[in-house]
Design an enzyme around this catalytic site. Structure first.
Site, short mmCIF file in Angstrom:
data_model
loop_
_atom_site.label_atom_id
_atom_site.label_comp_id
_atom_site.label_asym_id
_atom_site.label_seq_id
_atom_site.Cartn_x
_atom_site.Cartn_y
_atom_site.Cartn_z
N LYS A 1 38.37 -7.40 79.57
CA LYS A 1 38.89 -8.70 80.02
C LYS A 1 38.19 -9.85 79.29
CE LYS A 1 35.21 -9.82 82.77
NZ LYS A 1 34.49 -11.09 83.01
N GLU B 1 29.86 -12.10 76.04
CA GLU B 1 29.94 -10.64 75.93
C GLU B 1 31.12 -10.18 75.09
OE1 GLU B 1 27.85 -8.43 76.65
OE2 GLU B 1 26.76 -8.84 78.51
#
Length: 337
Positions: free
Chosen positions: A192, A283
């Site tokens: 995601k 990330e």
């Protein structure tokens, strides 16, 4: 005896989750890498770098000594940047109490090995699947710390362990659901971030809700394809650790990954955007490369992940990325599994 916990990592999510545990009645120690940060948190009860508006409860202890943090705990929650987990955990293995459960709060894939965080934990510690878990869901740290109602998933291959994990982090504003699909929960949390970067780019370029909804939906399809290929339950991706986390990350300006992409979409250079992060890890940047490698190895088509890799490496401008995705061969929406 009341179970005790340690949260290893005093960034925004680690600090917020330590508060979650404290407010659930679980005695918890928060480990901060920098002694000056530990002293600041103990003295002023605020994490000025990551959560300046949130006052930490008096019962929450903070230390820069990993041995002190880990002494006698039953649960170890790991809240480190994904690419730093291996370095730190291999130093902490001798300090881990026998029988302690290790839980990943991280949402990434290790670039050098393409391993999920639970796989890295098991490799370094030798702990079986019943002793390793993951927490994942639509959990933006600032909102959780502000005690806004939210739900999450606590995943472990062992149902009894998942129930124990659920009990230690359940409080009036955090509702955890159990799930045995660790693979699906970890992949949902990792992928995601990649999709959020592209949504951010579209936002920065001025595109509206149709564009963003299309990216989110097709991104979820990519996540599901990869998950099924790696042994995940496809149902997981329609739940909190899949769709829930994806929507929150793609919609919120609090998301570092979405914000990173938005700045790229506005024409900022990759170097400028990276330097503006203020030490906070995006990330999705590193994870995009690892996920793309996993996809190629598994024979899974992930065009969004591939194009995000091109964008964050500077190989393609955001406008080129969207043009290229729109020009792909027409096909059926129905998945081929």
């Amino acid at each position: 005896m009341t179970p005790r916990a340690a949260v290893m990592g005093a960034g925004a999510w680690g600090t917020a989750f330590a508060k979650v545990l404290n407010d659930a009645g679980t005695p918890v120690v928060l480990w901060a890498r920098r002694p000056e940060l530990a002293a600041e948190l103990n003295r002023g009860r605020r994490n000025h770098q990551y959560l300046p508006e949130v006052e930490l409860p008096e019962g929450l202890q903070v230390t820069a000594d990993p041995a002190e943090a880990l002494a006698g705990v039953d649960f170890v929650f790991l809240a480190l940047p994904s690419q730093k987990l291996r370095h730190h955990l291999q130093l902490w293995v001798p300090l881990l109490p026998p029988g302690a459960m290790l839980i990943s709060l991280m949402k990434g894939i290790e670039v050098t090995t393409t391993k999920r965080m639970s796989e890295v934990i098991r490799e370094l510690t030798g702990i079986g699947p019943e002793g390793v878990g993951a927490v994942s869901g639509p959990n933006l740290a600032h909102e959780i710390a502000d005690e806004q109602p939210a739900a999450t998933v606590v995943a472990c291959a062992d149902d009894a362990a998942a129930l124990r994990l659920q009990a230690v982090c359940s409080n009036p504003y955090m509702r955890p659901y159990t799930n045995h699909d660790v693979i699906g929960c970890e992949l949902g949390g990792a992928v995601k971030n990649i999709i959020a970067i592209l949504v951010g780019m579209a936002t920065g370029m001025g595109f509206g809700d149709n564009t963003k909804a299309s990216i989110i939906t097709r991104g979820l399809a990519e996540t599901s394809r990869l998950g099924v290929a790696l042994g995940a339950d496809p149902v997981t991706f329609s739940g909190l650790a899949g769709l829930g986390d994806l929507v929150a990350t793609c919609a919120s300006p609090q998301s570092r990954n979405r914000t990173f992409g938005e700045k790229l979409g506005r024409g900022r250079t990759l170097e400028d955007v990276t330097s503006e992060q203020g030490g906070q890890v995006v990330e999705g940047v590193a994870t995009s490369r690892a996920v793309l490698e996993l996809a190629r190895r598994s024979g899974v088509d992930m065009p969004i992940a591939e194009h995000v890799v091109h964008a964050v490496s500077g190989e393609m401008a955001p406008s080129e990325v969207l043009r290229s995705l729109m020009a792909r061969r027409r096909k059926s929406e129905r998945p081929a599994w």
